[in-house]
Design a protein around this motif. Structure first.
Motif, short mmCIF file in Angstrom:
data_model
loop_
_atom_site.label_atom_id
_atom_site.label_comp_id
_atom_site.label_asym_id
_atom_site.label_seq_id
_atom_site.Cartn_x
_atom_site.Cartn_y
_atom_site.Cartn_z
N PRO A 71 0.79 -1.20 -0.02
CA PRO A 71 -0.03 0.08 -0.11
C PRO A 71 0.92 1.10 -0.03
O PRO A 71 0.46 2.22 -0.53
N ASN A 72 2.05 1.33 0.44
CA ASN A 72 2.87 2.44 0.67
C ASN A 72 4.02 2.29 -0.23
O ASN A 72 4.83 3.05 -0.27
N GLY A 73 4.16 1.48 -1.26
CA GLY A 73 5.00 1.21 -2.33
C GLY A 73 5.19 2.35 -3.30
O GLY A 73 4.05 3.20 -3.27
N ARG A 74 6.17 2.71 -3.89
CA ARG A 74 6.07 3.71 -4.78
C ARG A 74 5.54 3.14 -6.12
O ARG A 74 6.02 2.20 -6.71
N TYR A 75 4.77 4.05 -6.54
CA TYR A 75 4.09 3.35 -7.97
C TYR A 75 4.59 4.42 -9.14
O TYR A 75 5.11 5.54 -8.88
N ARG A 76 4.63 4.03 -10.25
CA ARG A 76 4.90 4.63 -11.60
C ARG A 76 3.97 5.26 -12.01
O ARG A 76 3.65 6.31 -12.00
N GLY A 77 3.19 4.44 -13.00
CA GLY A 77 1.88 5.33 -13.35
C GLY A 77 2.22 5.97 -14.76
O GLY A 77 3.27 6.29 -15.09
N TRP A 78 1.18 6.59 -15.44
CA TRP A 78 1.25 7.11 -16.72
C TRP A 78 2.01 8.35 -16.59
O TRP A 78 2.77 8.78 -17.61
N ALA A 79 1.87 8.93 -15.28
CA ALA A 79 2.41 10.44 -15.20
C ALA A 79 4.15 10.22 -15.23
O ALA A 79 4.95 11.04 -15.93
N ASP A 80 4.56 9.44 -14.47
CA ASP A 80 5.98 9.14 -14.63
C ASP A 80 6.55 8.60 -15.87
O ASP A 80 7.51 9.00 -16.31
N ARG A 81 5.72 7.95 -16.40
CA ARG A 81 6.19 7.63 -17.94
C ARG A 81 6.15 8.50 -18.85
O ARG A 81 6.94 8.90 -19.71
N LEU A 82 4.99 9.66 -18.64
CA LEU A 82 4.99 10.94 -19.49
C LEU A 82 6.20 11.53 -19.46
O LEU A 82 6.96 12.21 -20.36
N ALA A 83 6.65 11.67 -18.07
CA ALA A 83 7.72 12.53 -17.55
C ALA A 83 9.21 11.77 -18.32
O ALA A 83 9.94 12.49 -18.74
N GLU A 84 8.98 10.46 -18.48
CA GLU A 84 10.32 9.85 -18.97
C GLU A 84 10.19 10.18 -20.66
O GLU A 84 11.45 10.15 -21.05
N HIS A 85 9.19 10.14 -21.16
CA HIS A 85 8.99 10.20 -22.57
C HIS A 85 9.55 11.85 -22.65
O HIS A 85 10.05 12.05 -23.80
N LEU A 86 9.12 12.68 -21.89
CA LEU A 86 9.56 13.96 -22.16
C LEU A 86 11.22 14.20 -21.99
O LEU A 86 11.56 15.07 -22.96
N ALA A 87 11.70 13.35 -21.05
CA ALA A 87 13.15 13.43 -20.89
C ALA A 87 13.90 12.99 -22.11
O ALA A 87 14.99 13.12 -22.28
N ASP A 88 13.33 11.91 -22.88
CA ASP A 88 13.72 11.55 -24.09
C ASP A 88 13.84 12.65 -25.10
O ASP A 88 14.58 12.40 -26.29
N ASN A 89 13.24 13.66 -24.88
CA ASN A 89 13.13 14.52 -26.03
C ASN A 89 13.65 15.86 -25.71
O ASN A 89 13.89 16.95 -26.65
N VAL A 90 14.26 16.07 -24.65
CA VAL A 90 14.69 17.47 -24.16
C VAL A 90 16.04 17.35 -23.29
O VAL A 90 16.08 16.11 -22.69
N ALA A 91 16.88 18.25 -23.20
CA ALA A 91 18.07 18.08 -22.50
C ALA A 91 17.70 17.76 -20.76
O ALA A 91 18.58 16.92 -20.36
N GLU A 92 16.50 18.31 -20.06
CA GLU A 92 16.41 18.16 -18.74
C GLU A 92 15.05 18.23 -18.44
O GLU A 92 14.28 19.16 -18.91
N VAL A 93 14.59 17.50 -17.58
CA VAL A 93 13.04 17.55 -17.07
C VAL A 93 13.10 17.58 -15.63
O VAL A 93 13.94 16.73 -14.93
N ARG A 94 12.36 18.37 -15.24
CA ARG A 94 12.37 18.54 -13.60
C ARG A 94 10.96 18.14 -13.40
O ARG A 94 9.79 19.08 -13.79
N TYR A 95 10.73 17.33 -12.54
CA TYR A 95 9.27 16.60 -12.39
C TYR A 95 8.96 16.75 -10.86
O TYR A 95 9.63 16.17 -10.15
N ALA A 96 7.66 17.14 -10.63
CA ALA A 96 6.97 16.66 -9.26
C ALA A 96 5.73 16.22 -9.60
O ALA A 96 5.01 16.34 -10.47
N ASN A 97 5.32 15.09 -8.62
CA ASN A 97 4.08 14.67 -8.67
C ASN A 97 3.34 14.84 -7.39
O ASN A 97 3.77 13.91 -6.40
#
Length: 266
Positions: free
Chosen positions: A36-62
C-alpha cells in the motif's frame, strides 16, 4: 490548442496533480513491490520519461495522492503547483467525487473551473483528462450518465482556458479488463503505458508505440473462474471501500506525495 512546444536543448518543468489515477496505482516500480505504501510509477511518471527522451533536462514533481477529493486537491496541491510555476501541468480531479452517491457533477465541475482559472495564472500548458466510459464495467455502469455530464463541463472548461484534453472516454483499448488492475478501479501497468502514449500524442511528443494497438487474443474464461474473481473482488476491495466511506476514512490518509519537489529526472 496545439501541442506542447519543446526545445530539445532546454529544460522542462512538469507538475502532475490528482488522486490515485495520477499517483500511478497499480503500476509499481520493479523495486517497490505492490504494498500500500510502495512507490508507484503510472502514466505521469512514464510521460515524464518520454519528455526526458526529447529535451535536455526534465524537472518533475508529482503531488497526487490516492483517495483525494477535488476540494482536497485544490487545498493541498494547487497552491504548491502555483508556487513551483512549471511549464506543464496535468490535472485529473473529481473522479472520486463522481463515484460517490449524491454528488452533483455540475457542482464539481464549477470547482474544477475555478481551479483551472487559478492554474492558468502560472502561464503553464495545462492538460486535463475526461472521465472514463464505464459502460463496460457492470458495477460502475450506472455512473455513465453522471460521468458524461462531467465530461461535457470539462471540455467546455478546456475550451475556455485553452487546455489540452486527453479524452479517456474515447480510448476503447482501455475497455478491456487487462487494462485494469484486480480492484477494477485503477489501471494496470499496461493500461498506464497506453495512457502515457495517449498523453504524448496530445502533447505532440514522438513515441515508438501506438496506444491503439489491439490486445492479443485471449482464451475464454470458465464462468466458475469469473464468479470466483467477482467474489474475491467483493471481499478484498468492495467491502473495505464501503467501510472507509461509512467511517469517513480514505486510502490516502497519511500518504505523502511521492515527488513533492521539482527534481531532475535521470
Amino acid at each position: 490548442m496545439r501541442g506542447f512546444d519543446l526545445d530539445q536543448n532546454g529544460i522542462i518543468s512538469y507538475v502532475a496533480l490528482g488522486d490515485s489515477f495520477t499517483e500511478g496505482m497499480d503500476d509499481p516500480y520493479p523495486d517497490s513491490g505492490e504494498t500500500p505504501n510502495g512507490r508507484y510509477r503510472g502514466w505521469a511518471d512514464r510521460l515524464a520519461e518520454h519528455l526526458a527522451d526529447n529535451v535536455a533536462e526534465v524537472r518533475y514533481a508529482n503531488l497526487a495522492v490516492r483517495g483525494k477529493l477535488i476540494r482536497q486537491i485544490v487545498a493541498d496541491q494547487v497552491p504548491r503547483a502555483m508556487e513551483l510555476r512549471p511549464d506543464l501541468i496535468t490535472i485529473c480531479a473529481g473522479g472520486n467525487d463522481i463515484i460517490r452517491p449524491g454528488t452533483d457533477p455540475d457542482e464539481i465541475a464549477e470547482i474544477f473551473r475555478r481551479t483551472i482559472a487559478k492554474l492558468s495564472e502560472t502561464g503553464a500548458t495545462i492538460v486535463v483528462f475526461t472521465g472514463m466510459d464505464t459502460g463496460f464495467q457492470p458495477v460502475m455502469r450506472h455512473l455513465r450518465g453522471k460521468i458524461a455530464t462531467y465530461n461535457m463541463h470539462l471540455r467546455a472548461i478546456a475550451d475556455e482556458y485553452g487546455c489540452l484534453v486527453v479524452d479517456l472516454w474515447s480510448m476503447k483499448p482501455l475497455q478491456d479488463h487487462r487494462a485494469w488492475s484486480w480492484d477494477r478501479l485503477h489501471l494496470s501497468p499496461e493500461g498506464h503505458r497506453r495512457l502515457s502514449l495517449r498523453a504524448c500524442e496530445v502533447l505532440g511528443l514522438p513515441v515508438d508505440a501506438d496506444w491503439r494497438e489491439p490486445w492479443p487474443p485471449e482464451a475464454p474464461r470458465d464462468w466458475r473462474m469469473a464468479r470466483q474473481d467477482d467474489l474475491h473482488w467483493a471481499r478484498e476491495f468492495l467491502v473495505p471501500w464501503i467501510g472507509r466511506r461509512l467511517t469517513g476514512r480514505s486510502s490516502g490518509d497519511g500518504v505523502r506525495p511521492k515527488r513533492p519537489n521539482l527534481e531532475r529526472l535521470r
